[in-house]
Scaffold this motif. Sequence first.
Motif, PDB file in Angstrom:
ATOM      1  N   GLY A   1       0.824  -1.193   0.000  1.00 49.30           N
ATOM      2  CA  GLY A   1       0.000   0.000   0.000  1.00 49.30           C
ATOM      3  C   GLY A   1       0.863   1.251   0.000  1.00 49.30           C
ATOM      4  N   LEU A   2       0.241   2.365  -0.325  1.00 52.24           N
ATOM      5  CA  LEU A   2       0.957   3.637  -0.398  1.00 52.24           C
ATOM      6  C   LEU A   2       1.366   4.106   0.993  1.00 52.24           C
ATOM      7  N   VAL A   3       2.622   4.535   1.107  1.00 55.83           N
ATOM      8  CA  VAL A   3       3.141   5.110   2.351  1.00 55.83           C
ATOM      9  C   VAL A   3       3.615   6.521   2.043  1.00 55.83           C
ATOM     10  N   VAL A   4       3.163   7.486   2.845  1.00 57.76           N
ATOM     11  CA  VAL A   4       3.496   8.891   2.657  1.00 57.76           C
ATOM     12  C   VAL A   4       4.592   9.259   3.652  1.00 57.76           C
ATOM     13  N   LEU A   5       5.700   9.789   3.140  1.00 62.01           N
ATOM     14  CA  LEU A   5       6.832  10.215   3.960  1.00 62.01           C
ATOM     15  C   LEU A   5       6.874  11.736   4.000  1.00 62.01           C
ATOM     16  N   THR A   6       7.087  12.293   5.196  1.00 61.94           N
ATOM     17  CA  THR A   6       7.108  13.754   5.361  1.00 61.94           C
ATOM     18  C   THR A   6       8.401  14.187   6.040  1.00 61.94           C
ATOM     19  N   PRO A   7       9.553  14.108   5.363  1.00 58.81           N
ATOM     20  CA  PRO A   7      10.815  14.534   5.977  1.00 58.81           C
ATOM     21  C   PRO A   7      10.802  16.038   6.238  1.00 58.81           C
ATOM     22  N   PRO A   8      11.134  16.487   7.454  1.00 61.65           N
ATOM     23  CA  PRO A   8      11.054  17.917   7.771  1.00 61.65           C
ATOM     24  C   PRO A   8      12.221  18.726   7.234  1.00 61.65           C
ATOM     25  N   LEU A   9      13.386  18.086   7.039  1.00 58.55           N
ATOM     26  CA  LEU A   9      14.582  18.820   6.611  1.00 58.55           C
ATOM     27  C   LEU A   9      15.364  17.995   5.615  1.00 58.55           C
ATOM     28  N   ALA A  10      16.322  18.653   4.976  1.00 57.56           N
ATOM     29  CA  ALA A  10      17.179  17.951   4.014  1.00 57.56           C
ATOM     30  C   ALA A  10      18.073  16.939   4.709  1.00 57.56           C
ATOM     31  N   SER A  11      18.376  17.171   5.982  1.00 56.66           N
ATOM     32  CA  SER A  11      19.256  16.265   6.725  1.00 56.66           C
ATOM     33  C   SER A  11      18.539  15.015   7.221  1.00 56.66           C
ATOM     34  N   THR A  12      17.238  14.910   7.019  1.00 54.82           N
ATOM     35  CA  THR A  12      16.496  13.728   7.467  1.00 54.82           C
ATOM     36  C   THR A  12      16.952  12.504   6.667  1.00 54.82           C
ATOM     37  N   PRO A  13      17.420  11.443   7.326  1.00 56.35           N
ATOM     38  CA  PRO A  13      17.911  10.268   6.593  1.00 56.35           C
ATOM     39  C   PRO A  13      16.777   9.473   5.961  1.00 56.35           C
ATOM     40  N   LEU A  14      16.842   9.307   4.655  1.00 58.42           N
ATOM     41  CA  LEU A  14      15.811   8.577   3.928  1.00 58.42           C
ATOM     42  C   LEU A  14      16.314   7.291   3.288  1.00 58.42           C
ATOM     43  N   THR A  15      17.611   7.060   3.302  1.00 60.92           N
ATOM     44  CA  THR A  15      18.181   5.930   2.566  1.00 60.92           C
ATOM     45  C   THR A  15      17.592   4.608   3.026  1.00 60.92           C
ATOM     46  N   ASP A  16      17.591   4.341   4.340  1.00 59.95           N
ATOM     47  CA  ASP A  16      17.081   3.065   4.854  1.00 59.95           C
ATOM     48  C   ASP A  16      15.584   2.921   4.610  1.00 59.95           C
ATOM     49  N   VAL A  17      14.844   4.011   4.760  1.00 57.48           N
ATOM     50  CA  VAL A  17      13.393   3.943   4.567  1.00 57.48           C
ATOM     51  C   VAL A  17      13.056   3.616   3.121  1.00 57.48           C
ATOM     52  N   LEU A  18      13.718   4.289   2.188  1.00 64.99           N
ATOM     53  CA  LEU A  18      13.448   4.035   0.770  1.00 64.99           C
ATOM     54  C   LEU A  18      13.899   2.641   0.358  1.00 64.99           C
TER      55      LEU A  18
END
Length: 406
Positions: free
Chosen positions: A90-107
Amino acid sequence: MSDLAIGGAGQDGGTFRLRTVILLLAVGIIGFVGLLLSNAYQSPSRSSNGATAHALSNGATGYSGIIQLARAMGKDVRVIRDDSELGSTGLVVLTPPLASTPLTDVLARRGDLPTLVILPKWSTSPLRPAGRPGWVMRWGLIDRKEPEGVLAPNNKFAVTRARSGGQPLRSAGWITEDFGFEAPRPLQTISGANLKPLLTDEQGNVVLGEIGDKSFYVLADPDILSNMGMREESQARAALELLDTLNQDGQRDWAFDVTLAGLGKAKSPLRLAFDPPFLAMTLAIVVVMLLAGWQAFARFGPPAHRPRAIAFGKAALVDNAAALIRKAGRQARLGGRYVEAIRERATIAFGVPSRLRGAAIDAYLDKLSGRARFTELAQAVGDADDKASLVAAARALHDWQKEKGK
């Protein structure tokens, strides 16, 4: 030196009866276990985490409005607070607050599953005074480096902001449905390589785009889905239709992630004690504690008082002295004292003249008729070097005295 019984055996003693003590302990134990369970399984805090835009925020930049609306319409919209749920379908919505928020593991966990990343736009702070929990004060647009750096360096985008005049947004690419969105004011758009437009303004600037061919989407302007955009009924309806459209796996439900906003649910070490496989060990410990408590309250038989270390009377004194001699291993050295005791008793019993002394007494006793002579028996007692020989010699001397007394 001994245990003393204070009070009669039939007294129902003490300030508290046994039944009262057991009841107090039971209530305390039940309350303590209930506290442990409530701490282990307590619901996650619904803190708004300051002014950060996320799915639990009631502020203008948050997304709690669309979640409440979707749930009111019968959708099972989830808020992900555990990292282990990020790989769900299902669709998951990600809302990182800043550019420094780590997204590598989540993606990486999402892989080819449909994922929507919403870029930040506003600089906010909690509303002061805090008369309305979760409300925020908008100070203006955030620095462009923040939304541009959210997906960098793998995906670099240029962020553009311009007056929109509230003009309608247009569908593009494989999305053909006209949702009826009105452009937020101001409108934030993106441009870059490998970006396929799905929602644009009248000039063709990308508001919503798809990256590659993995159902990976990026929303440039968060006001499309934020609480601010839910003020109009048409915008709210369009937002729900957009999320359902992006959810291409046949799933009618979707989820918002809040772990990137610092609201993830940590695994409670206390909860491990109540979950398999550690639950068996916890129950075993509880049973052992109950048995120990039962043994403390239910005595097996009447209490046994310790005997005195030193008993009363002459016989006890003699027994204690004999025990000390045996323990010291000095029995064989008592032969001489025993011979003197027999000589004194024989002197009185057999009428030995009082003028005789020492060897003369032994010579007188030897003249008494009998099978053995006193001096020979006395010598055997004195020469004994172990317990067995001493007992045999002493018995013979005792028999000699008994024989002469007849």
